[in-house]
Write a protein that holds these residues in place. Structure first.
Motif, PDB file in Angstrom:
ATOM      1  N   MET A 196       0.826  -1.214   0.000  1.00 35.87           N
ATOM      2  CA  MET A 196       0.000   0.000   0.000  1.00 35.87           C
ATOM      3  C   MET A 196       0.861   1.266   0.000  1.00 35.87           C
ATOM      4  O   MET A 196       1.768   1.354   0.823  1.00 35.87           O
ATOM      5  N   CYS A 197       0.677   2.206  -0.820  1.00 36.09           N
ATOM      6  CA  CYS A 197      -0.238   2.232  -1.950  1.00 36.09           C
ATOM      7  C   CYS A 197       0.617   2.430  -3.203  1.00 36.09           C
ATOM      8  O   CYS A 197       1.315   3.441  -3.308  1.00 36.09           O
ATOM      9  N   PRO A 198       0.554   1.471  -4.139  1.00 33.43           N
ATOM     10  CA  PRO A 198       1.486   1.525  -5.271  1.00 33.43           C
ATOM     11  C   PRO A 198       1.401   2.820  -6.076  1.00 33.43           C
ATOM     12  O   PRO A 198       2.425   3.349  -6.518  1.00 33.43           O
ATOM     13  N   SER A 199       0.195   3.346  -6.254  1.00 34.07           N
ATOM     14  CA  SER A 199       0.082   4.564  -7.066  1.00 34.07           C
ATOM     15  C   SER A 199       0.740   5.751  -6.344  1.00 34.07           C
ATOM     16  O   SER A 199       1.327   6.633  -6.977  1.00 34.07           O
ATOM     17  N   SER A 258      -2.923   8.691  -3.157  1.00 36.23           N
ATOM     18  CA  SER A 258      -2.767   7.807  -1.996  1.00 36.23           C
ATOM     19  C   SER A 258      -4.155   7.352  -1.557  1.00 36.23           C
ATOM     20  O   SER A 258      -5.171   7.947  -1.939  1.00 36.23           O
ATOM     21  N   THR A 259      -4.194   6.323  -0.737  1.00 33.80           N
ATOM     22  CA  THR A 259      -5.495   5.849  -0.236  1.00 33.80           C
ATOM     23  C   THR A 259      -6.185   6.963   0.555  1.00 33.80           C
ATOM     24  O   THR A 259      -7.378   7.208   0.408  1.00 33.80           O
ATOM     25  N   ARG A 260      -5.407   7.658   1.403  1.00 36.90           N
ATOM     26  CA  ARG A 260      -5.984   8.741   2.206  1.00 36.90           C
ATOM     27  C   ARG A 260      -6.536   9.850   1.325  1.00 36.90           C
ATOM     28  O   ARG A 260      -7.635  10.357   1.555  1.00 36.90           O
ATOM     29  N   GLY A 261      -5.759  10.227   0.287  1.00 33.57           N
ATOM     30  CA  GLY A 261      -6.209  11.284  -0.624  1.00 33.57           C
ATOM     31  C   GLY A 261      -7.527  10.899  -1.272  1.00 33.57           C
ATOM     32  O   GLY A 261      -8.450  11.715  -1.376  1.00 33.57           O
ATOM     33  N   ARG A 262      -7.613   9.646  -1.691  1.00 28.80           N
ATOM     34  CA  ARG A 262      -8.847   9.195  -2.368  1.00 28.80           C
ATOM     35  C   ARG A 262     -10.020   9.170  -1.389  1.00 28.80           C
ATOM     36  O   ARG A 262     -11.146   9.550  -1.755  1.00 28.80           O
ATOM     37  N   ALA A 263      -9.755   8.726  -0.156  1.00 29.19           N
ATOM     38  CA  ALA A 263     -10.847   8.708   0.834  1.00 29.19           C
ATOM     39  C   ALA A 263     -11.345  10.132   1.068  1.00 29.19           C
ATOM     40  O   ALA A 263     -12.553  10.380   1.149  1.00 29.19           O
ATOM     41  N   LEU A 314      -6.037   5.970 -11.053  1.00 28.42           N
ATOM     42  CA  LEU A 314      -4.774   5.231 -10.908  1.00 28.42           C
ATOM     43  C   LEU A 314      -4.836   4.167  -9.815  1.00 28.42           C
ATOM     44  O   LEU A 314      -3.858   3.454  -9.602  1.00 28.42           O
ATOM     45  N   CYS A 315      -5.937   4.077  -9.097  1.00 28.20           N
ATOM     46  CA  CYS A 315      -6.067   3.001  -8.104  1.00 28.20           C
ATOM     47  C   CYS A 315      -6.087   1.676  -8.856  1.00 28.20           C
ATOM     48  O   CYS A 315      -6.920   1.450  -9.728  1.00 28.20           O
ATOM     49  N   LEU A 316      -5.154   0.803  -8.529  1.00 29.28           N
ATOM     50  CA  LEU A 316      -5.013  -0.468  -9.251  1.00 29.28           C
ATOM     51  C   LEU A 316      -6.011  -1.504  -8.780  1.00 29.28           C
ATOM     52  O   LEU A 316      -6.056  -2.603  -9.306  1.00 29.28           O
ATOM     53  N   GLU A 317      -6.759  -1.170  -7.744  1.00 34.98           N
ATOM     54  CA  GLU A 317      -7.682  -2.123  -7.116  1.00 34.98           C
ATOM     55  C   GLU A 317      -6.944  -3.368  -6.622  1.00 34.98           C
ATOM     56  O   GLU A 317      -7.444  -4.483  -6.695  1.00 34.98           O
ATOM     57  N   CYS A 318      -5.741  -3.137  -6.114  1.00 36.98           N
ATOM     58  CA  CYS A 318      -4.921  -4.259  -5.614  1.00 36.98           C
ATOM     59  C   CYS A 318      -5.389  -4.728  -4.245  1.00 36.98           C
ATOM     60  O   CYS A 318      -5.057  -5.807  -3.805  1.00 36.98           O
ATOM     61  N   ARG A 319      -6.125  -3.903  -3.550  1.00 35.42           N
ATOM     62  CA  ARG A 319      -6.675  -4.181  -2.216  1.00 35.42           C
ATOM     63  C   ARG A 319      -5.607  -4.282  -1.128  1.00 35.42           C
ATOM     64  O   ARG A 319      -5.877  -4.811  -0.049  1.00 35.42           O
ATOM     65  N   ALA A 320      -4.431  -3.758  -1.408  1.00 36.42           N
ATOM     66  CA  ALA A 320      -3.405  -3.756  -0.352  1.00 36.42           C
ATOM     67  C   ALA A 320      -3.888  -2.928   0.829  1.00 36.42           C
ATOM     68  O   ALA A 320      -3.607  -3.263   1.989  1.00 36.42           O
ATOM     69  N   CYS A 321      -4.624  -1.846   0.551  1.00 39.50           N
ATOM     70  CA  CYS A 321      -5.096  -1.012   1.662  1.00 39.50           C
ATOM     71  C   CYS A 321      -6.037  -1.790   2.573  1.00 39.50           C
ATOM     72  O   CYS A 321      -6.040  -1.586   3.785  1.00 39.50           O
ATOM     73  N   LYS A 322      -6.804  -2.676   2.000  1.00 42.43           N
ATOM     74  CA  LYS A 322      -7.757  -3.453   2.810  1.00 42.43           C
ATOM     75  C   LYS A 322      -7.018  -4.222   3.916  1.00 42.43           C
ATOM     76  O   LYS A 322      -7.506  -4.343   5.039  1.00 42.43           O
ATOM     77  N   ASP A 358     -11.002   0.091   2.319  1.00 40.97           N
ATOM     78  CA  ASP A 358     -11.048  -0.806   1.161  1.00 40.97           C
ATOM     79  C   ASP A 358     -11.326   0.018  -0.100  1.00 40.97           C
ATOM     80  O   ASP A 358     -12.444   0.043  -0.620  1.00 40.97           O
ATOM     81  N   MET A 359     -10.297   0.688  -0.602  1.00 37.14           N
ATOM     82  CA  MET A 359     -10.504   1.637  -1.699  1.00 37.14           C
ATOM     83  C   MET A 359     -10.964   0.956  -2.976  1.00 37.14           C
ATOM     84  O   MET A 359     -11.723   1.542  -3.758  1.00 37.14           O
ATOM     85  N   ALA A 360     -10.541  -0.285  -3.205  1.00 37.12           N
ATOM     86  CA  ALA A 360     -10.963  -0.973  -4.433  1.00 37.12           C
ATOM     87  C   ALA A 360     -12.491  -1.095  -4.450  1.00 37.12           C
ATOM     88  O   ALA A 360     -13.134  -0.891  -5.489  1.00 37.12           O
ATOM     89  N   ARG A 361     -13.050  -1.378  -3.301  1.00 42.60           N
ATOM     90  CA  ARG A 361     -14.508  -1.504  -3.199  1.00 42.60           C
ATOM     91  C   ARG A 361     -15.181  -0.152  -3.451  1.00 42.60           C
ATOM     92  O   ARG A 361     -16.175  -0.053  -4.172  1.00 42.60           O
TER      93      ARG A 361
HETATM   94  S1  SF4 Z   1      -6.534  -0.645  -3.810  1.00 40.27           S
HETATM   95 FE1  SF4 Z   1      -5.758   0.651  -2.128  1.00 40.27          FE
HETATM   96  S2  SF4 Z   1      -3.530   0.242  -2.031  1.00 40.27           S
HETATM   97 FE2  SF4 Z   1      -4.265  -0.570  -4.025  1.00 40.27          FE
HETATM   98  S3  SF4 Z   1      -3.918   1.129  -5.465  1.00 40.27           S
HETATM   99 FE3  SF4 Z   1      -6.042   1.344  -4.740  1.00 40.27          FE
HETATM  100  S4  SF4 Z   1      -5.890   2.743  -2.989  1.00 40.27           S
HETATM  101 FE4  SF4 Z   1      -3.790   2.028  -3.400  1.00 40.27          FE
END
Ligand code: SF4
Length: 587
Positions: A405-408, A418-423, A450-458, A466-469
């Motif tokens: 978290m977070c590759p982008s 970042s996950t925080r920025g997106r939230a 640019l969120c890859l939906e990798c779910r690393a944040c989860k 859970d940004m992918a969700r």
């Molecule tokens: S799913 Fe979470 S960790 Fe993965 S790219 Fe999106 S915001 Fe970043």
């Protein structure tokens, strides 16, 4: 070594370091003006500084006029002393607890309650530990939410304590540690302090114990629903021998508001992080009142502590500078700030001349957690808005060197990626702060793109954002207004396309790789023609499955394993069959 290269507000680069007072620069430069101002203020207000600055081990509030040379007579501004630092910057390097060295040990001591644990601090300090960290019951209880932390807790912490102290010792030689640990244990036993004494000199065990403490901040914010553990009076510091009484008064105030708090941090230096649990309707206006009362419980009631032990003032603590340091030193702070920043361009409103505490509240008066219609179930958070608000702003998603978290963010280093920025962007969109477009906003699309939906944040975010969700949720809303692009429709039907791709392989693969189809994919589906598409396999995983007997293990067969990488599924079946002797069903 205390020194720092600093860009001043006029762009000049200066090197602040320890120098003789006679070496202080003179002339018309901004640097010289800063030296003149700080030295003269420190001299002029020497008595007031001595009287008002709290004598504690940790304090970062205000400007450090107390660490400038202060000749006793105001008329001796030319006196020779040592200029230790500029007025506001700190470059102290300090060994942070949590980095195990070879000759280090950790001793975990559970106590029946928090105040008992704090009353043990003076006795523990006699044994010269390198650190004493405390976690109260509410913080420890949050570890139950995480299976890995729960296992560590069960392994190292006996019973169900009201608080636990983690005592660290450093020694030059490893063999010096056991006698010190033994002496501490005997001392505490004799005083009837604590009820178990578990010491570890083994580095992996110490790292595990420390992981509990490290997770404390994130865990303390992991509250679902309206009540949140909020940081606004969380950085107070008093001398360690007064810590028990200070926290007792602090808890009285918190309990008088019919709420509780999570408490953790650095008991050995008297700096505890107290995070009261506040309902969202209370977050709109009353923190100011609560902070005033909290301050009243400490410095103004004779304990003489610091409002900010290690986090700095910011907008939350700056409004209390006058109260903490008195009108004379407050005016001196204003002069310091003016000297360093005559145009007021750096951090306006911080330390002096701050806006009211309630001016920049994330949850302003009348704030309602948004609750838009959603496709997924967010009932455990009270709706999608509650789920997004779980992001407490800790910023664990901005790490660059460890984890996924977070590759982008790791690539762009942009907060908005970042996950925080997106939230934050999602929250603003849902509350209408970005205008009427709400979740149909193009800027929100850009932040989530640019969120890859990798779910690393989860899994890596302390509160499990859970940004992918949320991205799926956003795209459903965005595309319902703007139309679903063909590319999304095609990829959304990949399972259907793949059935035909596999049936017709290898012809389908040859076609997909041909220049005309690549050109068409680029035009219609926005897929770069230089890309090689993954190849369909004629022998799908499904064709391979052949496991006799009645099923008692179920393996879910996904599109990509089935049509593109069947060997993964075949290997999984082999392992499961050999490991368990159990018949297998596949879906
Ligand atoms: S799913 Fe979470 S960790 Fe993965 S790219 Fe999106 S915001 Fe970043």
């Amino acid at each position: 070594m205390l020194e720092q290269v600093v860009a001043l507000s006029d762009g000049s680069i200066v090197h602040f370091r320890e120098i003789a007072r006679s070496e202080a620069p003179t002339g018309n430069t901004l640097e010289a003006a800063c030296y003149r101002t700080v030295l003269c203020l420190a001299t002029e207000h020497a008595d007031e500084i001595d009287r008002r600055y709290p004598k504690v081990l940790r304090r970062v509030g205000g400007y450090n006029l107390d660490e400038s040379p202060m000749p006793r007579s105001p008329s001796t501004c030319e006196d020779h002393g040592r200029l230790r630092r500029d007025a506001g910057r700190r470059a102290r390097s300090q060994a942070a607890p949590g980095t195990p060295a070879e000759s280090e040990s950790r001793n975990v001591i559970p106590f029946a309650d928090l105040l008992e644990s704090l009353s043990a601090i003076p006795a523990i300090l006699v044994h010269k530990p390198s650190a004493v960290e405390v976690m109260d019951k509410s913080i420890l209880d949050f570890t139950r939410q995480n299976a890995a932390l729960d296992r560590i807790r069960n392994e190292y912490i006996e019973g169900d304590p009201g608080a636990t102290l983690c005592v660290e010792f450093y020694a030059d030689r490893k063999e010096d540690l056991p006698p010190r640990l033994e002496a501490l244990e005997q001392d505490l036993r004799a005083r009837h302090l604590g009820y178990a004494y578990r010491s570890e000199t083994d580095l992996p065990a110490q790292a595990k114990i420390w992981s509990l403490r490290e997770a404390a901040l994130g865990l303390s914010t992991a509250m679902k629903g309206d009540a949140k553990s909020i940081s606004f009076v969380e950085d107070t510091a008093v001398s360690p021998e007064k810590l028990r009484d200070f926290i007792a008064r602090f808890l009285d105030i918190i309990h008088s508001h019919e709420t509780t708090a999570g408490i953790y941090a650095h008991a050995s230096v008297g700096c505890l992080h107290v995070r009261p649990v506040i309902q969202s309707e209370d977050r709109a206006g009353s923190p100011e009142v609560r902070s005033h009362r909290a301050i009243g419980s400490g410095p103004s009631a004779g304990i003489r502590g610091a409002l900010s032990g290690e986090h700095g003032d910011g907008f939350v603590r700056s409004p209390f500078m006058r109260q903490m340091f008195g009108p004379v030193l407050y005016e001196a702070f204003r002069e310091v700030k003016r000297a360093f920043d005559p145009l007021g361009i750096l951090n306006p409103g911080k330390i002096v001349d701050s806006p009211p505490l309630t001016a920049n509240l994330r949850f302003g008066a009348g704030y309602q957690t948004p609750n838009p219609d959603s496709w997924f179930d967010y009932s455990e958070y009270g709706g999608m808005g509650g789920a997004v608000e779980m992001c407490s702003g800790v910023g664990a998603c901005r790490k660059k060197l460890a984890g996924t978290m977070c590759p982008s963010y790791m690539v762009t280093r942009e907060e908005s990626h970042s996950t925080r920025g997106r939230a934050n962007v999602l929250r603003l969109a849902m509350t209408g702060a970005l205008g009427e477009s709400g979740l149909g906003d193009d800027g929100v699309y850009e932040a989530l793109d640019l969120c890859l939906e990798c779910r690393a944040c989860k899994s890596e975010c302390p509160v499990g954002v859970d940004m992918a969700r949320y991205k799926s949720e956003f795209l459903a809303s965005y595309w319902s207004r703007h139309g679903t692009p063909l590319r999304a429709r095609a990829l959304g039907n990949i399972h259907r396309l793949s059935v035909w791709g596999s049936r017709l392989a290898p012809v389908s693969n040859w076609l997909a790789a041909s220049p005309p189809v690549r050109w068409l994919n680029a035009k219609v589906l926005d897929i770069d023609p230089r890309r090689t598409l993954p190849a369909w396999r004629h022998e799908t995983f499904e064709r391979h499955r052949s496991v006799p007997g009645q099923a008692s293990v179920t393996l879910f067969n996904d599109t990509f394993t089935n049509h593109y990488d069947p060997e993964i599924g075949i290997a999984a079946v082999e392992i499961l069959v050999q490991a368990s002797d159990l018949p297998l069903a596949m879906k």
